[in-house]
Scaffold this motif. Structure first.
Motif, PDB file in Angstrom:
ATOM      1  N   LEU A 164       0.410  -1.696   0.317  1.00 49.73           N
ATOM      2  CA  LEU A 164      -0.194   0.207   0.175  1.00 49.73           C
ATOM      3  C   LEU A 164       0.838   1.048  -0.390  1.00 49.73           C
ATOM      4  O   LEU A 164       1.771   1.560   1.305  1.00 49.73           O
ATOM      5  N   ASP A 217       2.310   4.252   1.324  1.00 46.61           N
ATOM      6  CA  ASP A 217       0.898   5.960   1.247  1.00 46.61           C
ATOM      7  C   ASP A 217       1.773   7.005   1.360  1.00 46.61           C
ATOM      8  O   ASP A 217       3.450   6.690   2.307  1.00 46.61           O
ATOM      9  N   GLY A 240      -4.228   1.090  -5.817  1.00 43.09           N
ATOM     10  CA  GLY A 240      -2.042   1.802  -5.060  1.00 43.09           C
ATOM     11  C   GLY A 240      -2.259   3.633  -5.311  1.00 43.09           C
ATOM     12  O   GLY A 240      -1.672   4.438  -4.805  1.00 43.09           O
ATOM     13  N   LEU A 290      -4.058   5.746  -4.100  1.00 45.26           N
ATOM     14  CA  LEU A 290      -4.182   5.192  -2.787  1.00 45.26           C
ATOM     15  C   LEU A 290      -3.405   6.662  -2.269  1.00 45.26           C
ATOM     16  O   LEU A 290      -3.657   6.812  -1.186  1.00 45.26           O
ATOM     17  N   ARG A 328      -0.356  -8.431  -1.890  1.00 51.06           N
ATOM     18  CA  ARG A 328       0.287  -7.343  -2.979  1.00 51.06           C
ATOM     19  C   ARG A 328       0.417  -8.414  -3.969  1.00 51.06           C
ATOM     20  O   ARG A 328       0.150  -7.205  -4.591  1.00 51.06           O
ATOM     21  N   GLU A 356      -4.148  -9.028  -5.502  1.00 51.29           N
ATOM     22  CA  GLU A 356      -5.692  -8.874  -4.082  1.00 51.29           C
ATOM     23  C   GLU A 356      -6.588 -10.003  -4.660  1.00 51.29           C
ATOM     24  O   GLU A 356      -7.417 -10.520  -3.647  1.00 51.29           O
ATOM     25  N   LYS A 385      -5.171  -5.026   4.870  1.00 52.19           N
ATOM     26  CA  LYS A 385      -4.612  -3.383   5.566  1.00 52.19           C
ATOM     27  C   LYS A 385      -5.109  -3.185   6.688  1.00 52.19           C
ATOM     28  O   LYS A 385      -4.245  -2.006   6.967  1.00 52.19           O
TER      29      LYS A 385
END
Lengths: 366, 310, 258
Positions: free
Chosen positions: A67, A69, A124, A127, A220, A223, A237
């Motif tokens: 993920l 971030d 992705g 996000l 990862r 999914e 998650k």
């Protein structure tokens, strides 16, 4: 630890045990060597350890769970401000670190879950942008929540955070051993941070080789397939977000108490990007990678800072590139070139998600 | 009522700049599925290159008319941005076209920061005064509602450029090739479309729009600096998502809507929150809209589908 | 014969396309049940609805007497339905062993605290998961590749690995989506033996397949879908004689073929 030892060129593969001891020796002796060059360098090492903690936490989210971030530094901010609110003259509350630390961890984890819930279904790249926005929102609030009620003290930040006191032992005071010999507070913080880093590595290694670590890796990699074998991807998650955020929060407390003041400036987008670069540079999904990336990319700008200014002055007579510019240049180039030339990072992940030792009797070897 | 109309004017001005930048995001996303993080920074490069040109022109030809000066500086800024976008695509994105999905995105972030750093090296960290060659003396078309000539210019130029782009994409052979490539690279290539060239062109066209947006943006506020592109870039991206990413009409609509929301939000936030939040929170609207759209209507206002390219 | 799965009037529409309409069928415990039909007949959609990847517009699945939750894949797996994919979907960066271990996720329970402290339960569970995964690799015949990364396995072995991973969820019903697709004759023979072995171990198999020979030789009963409707359900010999089925394959179906 093993991963790190194995990553040492030449020695790592030939003599893992020696490599292991070498890592330990370096970790313990580093500040002593650094001290020979001046106190600043011990400070640089202290910060390197904080960055390692951050990189380990972000690696959990980006490397293990996949993920991306970009607002990670917000959790660092949550931790630092928790410490500032609960252990400083700002509200005149002075709670001990043993209360502040778990509280900050809880707040950060809650923030992680709060952010996680709405963005779980995003792919992705979306996000990344939404988390970036979250980071910016947190910073905007820190900057402006000094009016109408003064909560964060705005851009000035909060001063005079209480130092870390372990069992009545104040880490911010030098220990006077004899008249001449004193142990600098920077050393005390170094070893305290080192302890935290070692603890984190053990924890993350255990997580990696567990049903949780495998579930993250599965999610990862694919999914849909992860869902099809019964992994509750939503919960997994959220767990990644929460645990990653916890690391951010804990590092934030350590940062705040070590530095003694916090201000929104320390939590800019550039810092999120810096930590991400460390993870990417070292190798995503790989503990050793995160550590090496954090050390190199936090120490290198400092080394440049000390070299670049005198060198430029000698060459051109004035400073062309100030250290901050050099740092940004270094980080952005590291990110681009790494992706283009060596996308798996300096230490490519040879990540393990299982213990083969359970199959020794069956003659399975690694 | 005057305040209300004034907010609409302000919103339209900012919104048309967002729309112009959003087109660049949406075209690249439509064709590659990549969020070109560095697109916003082209706005900055456009503005600062134009500034540099103006400074030069003021030195060599002090008597030049403002319009000529503005046009000349645009004539420099646009090709510079186009060339930069071309280089960016060629060196940083093309090699990663088949890489895992996070790789191009991370590279794009790196490129964005690299552009900012280079700009910082060339133009320094300080805010520069940007010559306001078009008058900023407000006129009052309606009693109590102010609009400046530069703001009118922004709205008109944006509208013209968007119309031009729509014509290009819908009416020309090049436009057809672009749409075909966006639909399916491989099939388009089989049909004889040079997809690599089309993708490069998409970046280049977007860059031209961004350069114009940058000059207008800086002219309106009278300042320019190395970081000026990032926030408008993010907001333009939000606008593209709001309108439905990959959709040209959506990008324009999204830009205008976002401009209006921001303008009204900044105007009324203090009332709405009983004085707790003030206009320094203006920037959070874009992010909140982005979050809300992605959660509740990920296809945006006009978008048809968000395919699972990942 | 005990009924394991009953599909009741399943319907699914995508925009203007009625992918499934009013499909009802019954799968008995211990049998190999084939689902065939021309391309685009709705077979994979049926799989996706059954396993919770899609929510049906109408109807329900009754599994072991209880209604299966819709739209929640992990709960369906927990009930005992496992699947494979038409285009193999493995966890590419994990080893073969770890792929299968991941499949055991739903049958294990270690939480963060247990993992952090490595308590007895967690350690024991981890050991069992590892051993079980290895046994499953041996079961499908690829234990020698236990520590190989999944993406490096050959096509046939990847198929086997995917089946092993599905078996790790301890299913009562194993749904295989075109397992023989892309396999050569030898590999198909081995696959047939594997499916028979799985059936022999008491696991019911639902099979989507294009390879008519494989279906007819393997299945106890077969249902035929055409344009989202069930047009036949019988033992293979009868289905082969069915006029509607012959019509579907020779007539309307052929033009959809790739």
């Amino acid at each position: 630890m093993n991963e790190l030892a194995l990553a040492i060129p030449w020695l790592g593969k030939r003599n893992p045990l020696a490599a292991r001891w070498l890592v330990i020796a370096i970790a313990i002796a580093a500040p002593l060597v650094a001290m020979a060059f001046g106190r600043t360098w011990v400070r640089v090492l202290d910060f390197a350890l904080l960055y390692i903690l951050l990189a380990l936490g972000l690696n959990l989210v980006v490397g293990f769970a996949g993920l991306l971030d970009l607002g990670y530094i917000a959790f660092y901010a949550v931790g630092a401000y928790t410490a500032a609110f609960l252990a400083s003259p700002h509200f005149d509350v002075h709670l001990p670190i043993w209360i502040v630390l778990p509280l900050a961890a809880c707040f950060a984890a809650t923030a992680g879950i709060t952010l996680g819930f709405p963005v779980l279904r995003l792919r992705g790249d979306y996000l990344a942008i939404v988390t970036l926005g979250f980071g910016e929102i947190v910073r905007i609030f820190m900057n402006n929540l000094n009016y109408p009620i003064n909560i964060t003290n705005g851009p000035q930040g909060i001063n005079a955070l209480d130092p870390v006191v372990l069992f009545g032992w104040d880490l911010s005071r030098n220990i006077q051993v004899t008249e001449e010999l004193s142990i600098n507070s920077l050393f005390l913080y170094y070893y305290f941070f080192l302890l935290c880093v070692v603890g984190s590595i053990i924890f993350i290694q255990r997580l990696q080789i567990s049903r949780v670590g495998r579930a993250w890796a599965a999610m990862r990699d694919d999914e849909l397939a992860a869902k099809a074998i019964g992994i509750n991807t939503r919960n997994m998650k959220l767990l990644a977000f929460a645990l990653g955020a916890t690391f951010g929060g804990v590092s934030g407390v350590l940062f705040g108490t070590f530095q003694g003041f916090v201000s929104p400036e320390s939590f800019s987008l550039m810092e999120s990007i810096a930590v991400l670069t460390m993870v990417v540079f070292g190798g995503m999904g790989n503990i050793a990678g995160a550590i090496v990336g954090a050390i190199i990319l936090s120490a290198l700008p400092e080394i440049l800072r000390h070299l670049a200014v005198p060198v430029q002055q000698a060459l051109f007579g004035h400073v062309l590139l100030d250290p901050e510019v050099l740092r940004m240049l270094l980080l952005s180039l590291a990110m681009i070139l790494m992706m283009l030339l060596r996308p798996s990072g300096l230490i490519p992940a040879s990540a393990k998600y299982s213990h083969i030792r359970y199959l020794k009797a069956k003659g399975v070897t690694e | 009522m005057e305040i209300f109309l004034q907010q609409i004017v302000n919103g339209l001005v900012v919104g048309s700049v967002y729309a112009l930048v959003a087109l660049g995001y949406t075209m690249v996303y439509g064709i590659l599925g990549l969020i070109n993080f560095a697109h916003g920074d082209l706005v900055m490069v456009g503005a600062l290159t134009a500034l540099q040109t103006m400074m030069f022109l003021m030195g060599v030809a002090p008597g030049m008319s403002p319009i000529a000066m503005l046009s000349l500086s645009l004539l420099v800024a646009i090709p510079v941005c186009m060339l930069l976008a071309f280089t960016m695509e060629r060196l940083a994105y093309r090699p990663l076209r088949n890489a895992p999905r996070l790789a191009p995105l991370i590279t794009a972030i790196g490129v964005s920061f690299l552009l900012q750093t280079l700009a910082m090296i060339i133009w320094g960290r300080n805010y520069h005064t940007f010559p306001q060659l078009i008058s900023t003396t407000p006129i009052q078309p309606i009693e109590g509602v102010f609009i400046t000539p530069i703001q009118i210019t922004i709205i008109v130029v944006s509208a013209l450029m968007m119309a031009g782009l729509v014509l290009l994409v819908t009416k020309t052979k090049l436009g057809r090739a672009m749409r075909a490539t966006a639909e399916n690279h491989r099939v388009a290539a089989l049909m004889g479309v040079d997809t690599n060239m089309i993708i490069a062109l998409t970046f280049v066209i977007g860059a031209a729009l961004a350069a114009v947006a940058g000059v207008m943006f800086a002219s309106n506020y009278g300042i320019a600096h190395y970081g000026m592109g990032f926030m408008p870039g993010l907001k333009a991206f939000t606008a593209a998502v709001l309108g439905g990413i990959g959709n040209l009409g959506g990008a324009m609509l999204g830009g205008i809507v976002l401009g209006l929301v921001e303008s009204f939000g900044a105007g009324y936030i203090e009332h709405l929150t009983f004085g707790f939040l003030n206009s320094s929170y203006q920037d959070i609207f874009a992010f909140m809209i982005l979050g809300l759209v992605l959660i509740f209507k990920p296809t945006g206002l006009l978008g048809e589908r968000v395919s699972d390219r990942a | 014969m005990i009924t394991l799965l009953e599909a009741r009037n399943i319907g699914k529409r995508f925009g203007g396309l009625q992918a499934l309409s009013d499909v009802s069928l019954t799968i008995r415990k211990g049998e190999v049940y084939g689902l065939i039909g021309p391309n685009g007949a709705g077979k994979t959609t049926f799989f996706n609805v059954l396993t919770g990847a899609y929510t049906p517009d109408g109807g329900e699945f009754v599994f072991n007497g209880a209604v299966l939750p819709s739209g929640k894949p992990h709960l369906v797996v927990a009930q005992g339905v496992a699947r494979t994919f038409q285009n193999i979907r493995l966890f590419r960066e994990l080893t073969a062993l770890e792929n299968v271990m991941a499949g055991h996720h739903i049958r294990t329970s270690a939480g963060v605290w247990g993992i952090l402290t490595q308590n007895k339960h967690t350690v024991e569970e981890e050991r069992l998961t590892t051993e079980r995964a290895y046994e499953l690799l041996r079961y499908v015949g690829i234990e020698r590749f236990a520590t190989a990364t999944a993406k490096n396995l050959s096509y046939g072995d990847q198929r086997r690995l995917e089946i092993a991973r599905a078996l790790a969820t301890e299913p009562q019903l194993l749904a295989l989506d075109e397992p023989a697709a892309g396999m050569n004759a030898t590999e198909t023979v081995h696959l047939k033996a594997l499916i028979e072995q799985i059936r022999g171990d008491g696991i019911t198999v639902l099979l989507i397949e294009h390879d008519v020979k494989l279906v007819m030789g393997l299945c106890d009963r077969v249902a035929v879908l055409d344009f989202g409707r069930k047009i036949a359900e019988d033992v293979p010999a009868e289905v082969q004689k069915n006029e509607a089925v012959i019509g579907a394959y020779l007539g309307g179906g052929q033009k959809h073929a790739h």
